[in-house]
Design a protein around this motif. Structure first.
Motif, PDB file in Angstrom:
ATOM      1  N   CYS A 153      -2.671  13.724   7.409  1.00 47.56           N
ATOM      2  CA  CYS A 153      -3.019  14.410   6.159  1.00 47.56           C
ATOM      3  C   CYS A 153      -2.441  13.678   4.952  1.00 47.56           C
ATOM      4  CB  CYS A 153      -2.535  15.847   6.201  1.00 47.56           C
ATOM      5  SG  CYS A 153      -3.328  16.850   7.478  1.00 47.56           S
ATOM      6  N   GLY A 154      -3.119  12.640   4.525  1.00 46.52           N
ATOM      7  CA  GLY A 154      -2.703  11.931   3.323  1.00 46.52           C
ATOM      8  C   GLY A 154      -1.373  11.224   3.464  1.00 46.52           C
ATOM      9  N   GLU A 155      -0.995  10.871   4.671  1.00 47.80           N
ATOM     10  CA  GLU A 155       0.258  10.169   4.904  1.00 47.80           C
ATOM     11  C   GLU A 155      -0.037   8.712   5.242  1.00 47.80           C
ATOM     12  OE1 GLU A 155       2.355  12.140   7.962  1.00 47.80           O
ATOM     13  OE2 GLU A 155       2.322  14.098   6.976  1.00 47.80           O
ATOM     14  N   PHE A 156       0.810   7.835   4.680  1.00 44.73           N
ATOM     15  CA  PHE A 156       0.582   6.428   4.950  1.00 44.73           C
ATOM     16  C   PHE A 156       0.915   6.115   6.403  1.00 44.73           C
ATOM     17  CE2 PHE A 156       1.924   2.050   5.376  1.00 44.73           C
ATOM     18  CZ  PHE A 156       0.830   1.394   4.842  1.00 44.73           C
ATOM     19  N   GLN A 157      -0.001   5.376   7.055  1.00 40.25           N
ATOM     20  CA  GLN A 157       0.211   5.003   8.444  1.00 40.25           C
ATOM     21  C   GLN A 157       0.354   3.494   8.580  1.00 40.25           C
ATOM     22  OE1 GLN A 157      -2.696   7.271  11.059  1.00 40.25           O
ATOM     23  NE2 GLN A 157      -3.571   7.623   9.062  1.00 40.25           N
ATOM     24  N   GLU A 158      -0.741   2.789   8.378  1.00 42.81           N
ATOM     25  CA  GLU A 158      -0.748   1.353   8.554  1.00 42.81           C
ATOM     26  C   GLU A 158      -1.981   0.786   7.873  1.00 42.81           C
ATOM     27  OE1 GLU A 158      -0.697   1.321  12.728  1.00 42.81           O
ATOM     28  OE2 GLU A 158      -2.738   2.087  12.956  1.00 42.81           O
TER      29      GLU A 158
ATOM     30  N   CYS B 216       0.829  -1.214   0.000  1.00 45.77           N
ATOM     31  CA  CYS B 216       0.000   0.000   0.000  1.00 45.77           C
ATOM     32  C   CYS B 216       0.859   1.257   0.000  1.00 45.77           C
ATOM     33  CB  CYS B 216      -0.925  -0.003   1.211  1.00 45.77           C
ATOM     34  SG  CYS B 216      -2.221  -1.258   1.154  1.00 45.77           S
ATOM     35  N   SER B 217       1.934   1.256   0.777  1.00 46.82           N
ATOM     36  CA  SER B 217       2.823   2.408   0.829  1.00 46.82           C
ATOM     37  C   SER B 217       3.468   2.659  -0.524  1.00 46.82           C
ATOM     38  CB  SER B 217       3.895   2.189   1.894  1.00 46.82           C
ATOM     39  OG  SER B 217       4.810   3.269   1.920  1.00 46.82           O
ATOM     40  N   THR B 218       3.877   1.598  -1.205  1.00 50.14           N
ATOM     41  CA  THR B 218       4.500   1.732  -2.525  1.00 50.14           C
ATOM     42  C   THR B 218       3.527   2.315  -3.537  1.00 50.14           C
ATOM     43  OG1 THR B 218       5.984  -0.138  -2.090  1.00 50.14           O
ATOM     44  CG2 THR B 218       5.626   0.460  -4.384  1.00 50.14           C
TER      45      THR B 218
END
Length: 291
Positions: free
Chosen positions: A247-252, A195-197
């Motif tokens: 704000c639109g940052e990948f967490q988990e 998902c992060s990629t």
């Protein structure tokens, strides 16, 4: 100089096969076709028998997701990693190691084609130019496994990069990433990497990652009581970009559902796998607008 009729007859008689020879050739051709047909049927039967229980349920799970969420009549893109074109001993061993992956892919494509609900386009990252259209695609199934000299995430990156320059590319479409390679990485962390990629490369958020369940410890951040003991299940993960004030940052990732083998295969929670990801309130997060 004119040739005599007898010479014509002699030449024609040498060129024309005898009736018995023609009959034998025809029977040999029919026999050859029957042998080829039997061989193909045997190969298909062997590939079906070679599928493990987990692979069979992967086929059923992917088919169920596609029929439930992918719009009929819209093109369905199926993508798989690139393969080396050079025929070497190492490449041959690699091909053998991916036999199970290709059998799984064949079985899924066969299932998806049974009801002919979507035009299906199969892509393999090879660097070759492909035909392009201006019609946006709405559904993507990406298969990821490790290729020679590449990590699993690198194979995913190469597939997405191959799509990014297409006029039909639609990063806001529905994505299903199917992880087929066994890994020592816990499934939730592997899904998080996927998902992060996708988010970093193309701002893809409407994604579900299918990872085989390999561990017996509870999965963190799961919905309700999805987790059950055992390994006869498939984990389905997704993520939300604006959850918990980020704000639109990948967490988990969260474990949104599981496919279990009971009752010939079913979803444990029957959750909606592609919920809205844009909240009604952005809680003072900056918003980028593009026409």
């Amino acid at each position: 100089m004119d040739e005599s009729p007898s010479l014509h007859a002699h030449v024609l008689s040498r060129c024309r096969p005898k009736q018995s020879d023609a009959k034998e050739s025809k029977m040999a051709a029919i026999h050859g076709v029957l042998l080829i047909t039997a061989f193909i049927q045997a190969v298909h039967a062997g590939s079906d028998m070679a599928l493990t229980t987990q692979q069979l349920h992967t086929v059923l799970c992917v088919e169920s997701i596609a029929h439930r969420y992918f719009t009929p009549g819209r093109t369905l893109i199926v993508s798989l990693p690139a393969s080396k074109q050079e025929v070497t001993h190492r490449a041959f061993k690699q091909t053998l190691s991916h036999t199970d992956d290709m059998q799984l892919l064949d079985a899924i494509l066969e299932k998806l084609n049974e009801r002919t609900r979507w035009p299906i386009e199969l892509f393999r990252t090879s660097g070759d130019e492909t035909a392009d259209t201006t019609v946006l695609h709405h559904s993507y199934i990406l298969f990821v496994w490790q290729e020679e000299g590449m990590s699993l995430i690198e194979t995913l990156e190469s597939q997405v990069e191959n799509f990014r320059y297409s006029m039909s590319w639609n990063p806001r479409g529905m994505f299903l990433v199917v992880v087929t390679t066994s890994s020592n990485v816990p499934p939730n962390l592997l899904a998080a990497q996927v998902c992060s990629t996708l988010w970093q490369i193309a701002n893809i958020v409407n994604v579900v990652v299918l990872v085989p369940h390999k561990f017996t410890h509870p999965q963190p951040h799961s919905n309700s009581s999805i987790y059950r003991n055992g390994s006869d299940r498939l984990n389905l993960y997704t993520w939300f970009p604006y959850k918990l004030g980020r704000c639109g940052e990948f967490q988990e990732v969260i474990l949104i559902d599981q496919w279990v083998s009971e009752n010939k295969g079913t979803f444990s929670e029957n959750a909606y796998l592609y919920p809205p990801k844009v909240p009604k309130s952005f809680t003072h997060c900056p918003i980028k607008v593009a026409s």
